[in-house]
Design a protein around this motif. Structure first.
Motif, short mmCIF file in Angstrom:
data_model
loop_
_atom_site.label_atom_id
_atom_site.label_comp_id
_atom_site.label_asym_id
_atom_site.label_seq_id
_atom_site.Cartn_x
_atom_site.Cartn_y
_atom_site.Cartn_z
N MET A 1 3.14 4.94 5.85
CA MET A 1 2.49 5.68 4.79
C MET A 1 1.00 5.74 5.05
O MET A 1 0.33 4.72 5.09
N GLY A 260 7.84 10.37 6.98
CA GLY A 260 6.94 9.78 6.01
C GLY A 260 5.78 10.68 5.66
O GLY A 260 5.86 11.90 5.75
N SER A 262 2.25 10.84 2.74
CA SER A 262 1.36 10.30 1.72
C SER A 262 2.11 9.41 0.74
O SER A 262 3.11 9.81 0.15
N LEU A 263 1.58 8.22 0.52
CA LEU A 263 2.18 7.27 -0.40
C LEU A 263 2.31 7.84 -1.81
O LEU A 263 3.36 7.70 -2.46
N CYS A 266 5.35 10.31 -2.01
CA CYS A 266 6.73 9.80 -2.01
C CYS A 266 7.04 9.02 -3.29
O CYS A 266 8.16 9.07 -3.80
N TYR A 278 4.93 1.15 -7.84
CA TYR A 278 4.78 0.63 -6.48
C TYR A 278 3.50 -0.19 -6.44
O TYR A 278 2.42 0.31 -6.76
N SER A 330 8.86 5.16 7.04
CA SER A 330 7.69 5.01 6.20
C SER A 330 7.96 5.47 4.77
O SER A 330 8.80 4.91 4.09
N CYS A 331 7.24 6.49 4.31
CA CYS A 331 7.39 6.96 2.93
C CYS A 331 8.82 7.43 2.64
O CYS A 331 9.27 7.34 1.49
N VAL A 334 10.56 4.44 1.55
CA VAL A 334 10.16 4.09 0.18
C VAL A 334 10.91 4.95 -0.82
O VAL A 334 11.44 4.47 -1.83
N GLY A 358 1.58 0.31 4.71
CA GLY A 358 0.86 1.58 4.71
C GLY A 358 -0.27 1.53 5.72
O GLY A 358 -0.72 0.45 6.14
#
Length: 424
Positions: A1, A260, A262-263, A266, A278, A330-331, A334, A358
């Protein structure tokens, strides 16, 4: 992320690199990357980065011994790649200038020359995993899950487990040249085809698309290719509402080729199934900081108290399955984790294994970037997120069944799992 340094808006940021003086391009690159990782790293690896840096610095000196100050960036990148592989955190790595440019194109929503087809390596060729509606690729008749066996006369994808001359990045390079691309295509129940794919100016990003399956045609399949764009969650929410309006009975989200992004995107996207909180821990200038990121009903949230959210908040409350595989990272991991907690069935294969951290992207002297893990991820109870998603239903992809029989065995397994769930 990918992350940004500021807690209010985490997103991927690419910076312009300035050259650094040194003994050679290779040593400049090596010293720049290892310094930045040593300064910023806050991930889960317990390896001794200092000892590894010394080990691989010595190896670099041997590699460069006959080249002196002419030792290339490419040599430095090769040695760094080996170093970070031994370091054991797949989120921490180096990308060359072309890889950095691909990130910039997507995250800045740039228009570039594209055919509209997105390809992934597979045994026997390059698998078409998505096609932009209205693109030249669609107009020429290319379809999702076609197998591109040759590109401009050269073998593509993999042969006997080894990479063939043309891979996805090579195909993108040809697209950017804005010249017709001649491809040989294999699809079930059809003689091999030869197509000439033109390009046009299209956004570099890929977007979620909606299709339908099931015996009654009421199972919505949203293929979700990336969380990199800043509106990735909005685009997903739009497709989901479109599916609802059309009477979707069940939902399948395909993340098999989602690496994945951007945090914040997601987390927001996963909250269509249930509110998401999160938590993350990062270290900056030697100090540890903890932040929470939330999503409710498919949108980003800034909720100080998740208990104030109305019970049962969700956009989609029906049955749902998520398709995952080795390219899910990654994302996307998540998203799957929080979807599972809300009752979704994960179907496919074990994921990449970087879902609990991340990164930021820092500039390197060659114009590339070093991806540095700077964040550890936790759920609302303070429990570390899993690094890997293990499917509830194991259903490995079968390239032969897909390209010769037209059967997506992972999708079939998801439909069976949803049917079994409904029969309980």
């Amino acid at each position: 992320m990918p992350l940004h340094r500021f807690p209010r808006a985490l997103f991927l940021a690419l910076l312009l690199a300035l050259p650094v003086a040194g003994a050679s391009p290779a040593s400049d690159l090596f010293q720049s990357a290892t310094r930045q990782v040593a300064r910023e790293y806050y991930g889960w690896s317990t390896a001794d980065l200092k000892a590894l840096s010394e080990k691989y610095d010595a190896l670099l000196r041997v590699r460069c011994s006959n080249q002196g100050d002419a030792c290339s960036y490419a040599t430095g990148r090769d040695v760094l790649t080996d170093l970070f592989k031994e370091f054991g955190d797949a989120h921490t790595n180096v990308r060359d200038p072309e890889g950095a440019e691909r990130l910039r194109e997507v995250t800045q929503d740039l228009a570039v020359q594209r055919t509209g087809a997105r390809l992934a390596r597979a045994e026997g060729g390059l698998l078409v995993v998505s096609i932009i509606p209205g693109s030249p690729a669609e107009a020429e008749g290319l379809r999702v899950f076609d197998l591109v066996t040759t590109v401009n006369g050269e073998a593509a994808g993999k042969r006997g487990g080894e990479n063939a001359p043309v891979g996805p990045n090579d195909f993108i390079r040809l697209e950017r040249a804005a010249q017709p691309i001649r491809v040989s295509v294999r699809r079930p129940a059809s003689p091999d085809l030869t197509l000439s794919l033109n390009t046009q100016s299209l956004l570099a990003r890929d977007v979620p698309t909606l299709a339908w399956t099931g015996t009654d045609g009421k199972v919505a399949v949203i293929s979700y290719p990336t969380f990199l764009p800043s509106d990735a969650s909005q685009l997903f929410l739009a497709r989901l509402k479109e599916a609802e309006a059309a009477g979707a009975r069940e939902l399948i989200v395909d993340l098999r080729y989602n690496g994945g992004g951007s945090l914040t995107e997601c987390v927001a996207a996963a909250s269509v199934f249930a509110p998401v909180e999160y938590k993350s821990q990062t270290r900056y200038n030697g100090r540890l900081s903890t932040y929470s990121f939330t999503g409710v009903n498919g949108t980003r949230g800034n909720f100080l108290n998740m208990k104030t959210i109305p019970p049962g908040s969700a956009v989609w409350k029906g049955p749902v399955a998520v398709l995952v595989g080795p390219n899910t990272a990654s994302c996307a991991e998540v998203f799957t984790y929080y979807a599972q907690r809300a009752g979704a069935i994960a179907v496919g294969e074990k994921t990449r294994g970087v879902g609990n951290s991340g990164v930021v992207f820092d500039p390197l002297p060659d114009g590339g970037v070093v991806s540095v893990t700077v964040l550890r991820a936790f759920n609302e109870k303070g429990e570390a997120l899993p690094d890997t998603i293990t499917p509830d239903v194991l259903a490995p992809g079968d390239i032969v069944a897909l390209t010769e029989q037209g059967r997506d065995v992972t999708l079939e397994a998801a439909l069976q799992a949803l049917a079994a769930q409904a029969a309980r």
